[in-house]
Design an enzyme around this catalytic site. Structure first.
Site, mmCIF file in Angstrom:
data_model
loop_
_atom_site.group_PDB
_atom_site.id
_atom_site.type_symbol
_atom_site.label_atom_id
_atom_site.label_comp_id
_atom_site.label_asym_id
_atom_site.label_seq_id
_atom_site.Cartn_x
_atom_site.Cartn_y
_atom_site.Cartn_z
ATOM 1 N N ASP A 120 0.792 -1.221 0.000
ATOM 2 C CA ASP A 120 0.000 0.000 0.000
ATOM 3 C C ASP A 120 0.829 1.279 0.000
ATOM 4 O OD1 ASP A 120 -2.601 -1.021 -0.295
ATOM 5 O OD2 ASP A 120 -2.531 -1.776 1.756
ATOM 6 N N ASP A 179 -6.765 -5.301 -5.472
ATOM 7 C CA ASP A 179 -6.495 -3.905 -5.093
ATOM 8 C C ASP A 179 -5.081 -3.477 -5.504
ATOM 9 O OD1 ASP A 179 -7.994 -5.615 -3.329
ATOM 10 O OD2 ASP A 179 -8.174 -4.010 -1.845
#
Ligand SMILES: *[C@@H]1O[C@H](CO)[C@@H](O)[C@H](O)[C@H]1NC(C)=O
Ligand SMILES: *[C@@H]1O[C@H](CO)[C@@H](O)[C@H](O)[C@H]1NC(C)=O
Ligand SMILES: *[C@@H]1O[C@H](CO)[C@@H](O)[C@H](O)[C@H]1NC(C)=O
Ligand SMILES: *[C@@H]1O[C@H](CO)[C@@H](O)[C@H](O)[C@H]1NC(C)=O
Ligand SMILES: *[C@@H]1O[C@H](CO)[C@@H](O)[C@H](O)[C@H]1NC(C)=O
Length: 399
Positions: A120, A179
């Site tokens: 992330d 994602d």
């Protein structure tokens, strides 16, 4: 001459066909709420992530969390909005969004040394990528982008052909989530800054592998694929935040459309465009007749209403707008633009709660963990981004 008149008539007709953007997109409350949220942030800084589900008050998280780049990122988007619609008589025009965003971004800099967010780092780099569109020579932002890209690249495994999403106690269990397509942007930005082609090649390998394993033949997607890091074999396909292993989690589907459209933007590789179109078509064809995007396309219809996910809807809006810009097929621009406008019209008005701190309600952070019907910082981010994109394309006006 005649042809020009016909072309003009057609363009007028087409513009009439387009749905109108919901008025809430440009409400004065947008600037007021975002500004108020900046004011409530504590020192040392923490960032909004989700609200509670009854009053809509933000819950704050430490910078070392995957969503913490979105609020500073929203500040940068408000700075762009100010340039598009600024007015010295209102909060949008009088607020120094750039100063607020820059100062908030500084709380993310320590994550370039040490963080617990794995892949992330791609999301965390968004405000620094925004900073570079304003000041391309900002060395702090350049260093942050390059460092985050290096951290993501270090998670690449050439046997698997992906960057690792989640760390696992068994290191041969190599888990990748859809994602992760969103995190590839930082590799392209850093590759452009450093001329290091390896970063770009890693993004392409990751996208190719994901394209081969995460997407079903009908264009739907799995949330998680587990690879064996020594053999490269994809041995398990499952969900984490969706309804079931065989279902399609809507936000994951939207991350996929956006991620592959973005890959096409960078590479012009036809298969990425095909995948983005296929995933977008699945998203549209599986949208219920009331237009409200559920948290999972296969979630049970009862109890009514099943939880919505406005963040998935807002993300898909931006993914469709990216397709509208880059899909070269005849008619594609209007088709994707209309799909985006319809999503906005069907998913914004019911989620517009003036008393909440977030811009939107009815987001689902994680249904299996019972975290739904809240505001979400990334839902708000993509809501503001959608408004900016429509403005930049002259598809709407500031009020
Ligand atoms: C450079 O960017 C950082 C954060 O990205 C910001 O804090 C700083 O104010 C910026 N500096 C200049 C000179 O623009
Ligand atoms: C390019 O990036 C890769 C991945 O981060 C790194 O291993 C390599 O050292 C970099 N090359 C140069 C010339 O900096
Ligand atoms: C991956 O494959 C290796 C070699 O066959 C095996 O030892 C290991 O247990 C496998 N890991 C997983 C998570 O299946
Ligand atoms: C939105 O959330 C509220 C609760 O905050 C709920 O009552 C309402 O039914 C939801 N709307 C939709 C369309 O899901
Ligand atoms: C939008 O309109 C402005 C002013 O008429 C013009 O300068 C600009 O090029 C237009 N942008 C697009 C994307 O059509």
């Amino acid at each position: 001459m005649k042809l020009q008149i016909i072309a003009l008539k057609i363009s007028i007709l087409v513009s009439h066909v387009l749905a109108a953007a919901p008025a809430q997109l440009f409400s004065p409350l947008v600037a007021q709420k975002v500004h108020n949220t900046f004011k409530l942030l504590p020192n040392p800084l923490q960032f909004p992530h989700t609200t509670d589900s009854t009053k809509g008050a933000w819950g704050l998280v430490d910078p070392n969390w995957w969503t913490s780049g979105f609020f500073p990122g929203t500040g940068y988007l408000m700075n762009t909005r100010k340039a598009l619609c600024g007015d010295p008589t209102n909060e949008l025009g009088t607020t120094d969004w750039l100063a607020l965003s820059r100062s908030a971004s500084n709380a993310l800099l320590s994550l370039t040394d040490k963080n617990g967010i794995g892949h992330d780092v791609g999301f965390i780099s968004f405000p620094f990528i925004e900073e570079l569109t304003i000041n391309p020579n900002n060395q702090t932002a350049i260093n942050a982008v390059n460092r985050f890209a290096g951290l993501l690249a270090a998670r690449f495994n050439s046997v698997v052909g992906c960057t690792r999403s989640w760390d696992t106690s068994d290191p041969t269990d190599f888990q990748v989530i859809i994602d992760n397509m969103m995190n590839l942007e930082v590799l392209f930005v850093s590759a452009a800054l450093t001329r290091n082609k390896t970063l770009e090649n890693i993004a392409i390998r990751h996208a190719d592998t994901t394209q081969a394993n995460h997407i079903r033949s009908d264009g739907s997607s799995w949330h998680v694929v587990e690879y064996n890091s020594t053999t490269g074999v994809a041995f398990k396909k499952r969900t984490a935040q969706g309804y079931s292993d065989s279902s399609t989690w809507t936000r994951g589907q939207a991350w996929g459309v956006y991620g592959f459209a973005n890959m096409y933007r960078h590479t012009q590789k036809a298969s990425y465009l095909d995948t983005a179109r296929k995933m977008a078509t699945y998203f549209i064809n599986n949208t219920p007749s009331d237009g409200v995007i559920p948290w999972d396309f296969n979630a049970p219809l009862t109890p009514t209403p099943r939880p919505a996910d406005t963040s998935a809807a807002m993300l898909a809006v931006n993914a469709f707008l990216m397709l509208a810009q880059y899909d070269p097929a005849a008619g594609a621009k209007d088709k994707w633009t209309n799909a985006a406008l319809q999503l906005l019209g069907n998913n914004v008005p019911f989620a517009w709660k003036t008393s909440w701190q977030s811009l939107l309600s009815n987001g689902t952070s994680n249904k299996p963990s019972n975290n739904f019907n809240t505001g979400l910082v990334y839902g708000d981010y993509y809501f503001v981004l959608a408004g900016n994109e429509l403005l930049k394309r002259n598809l709407t006006t500031c009020s």
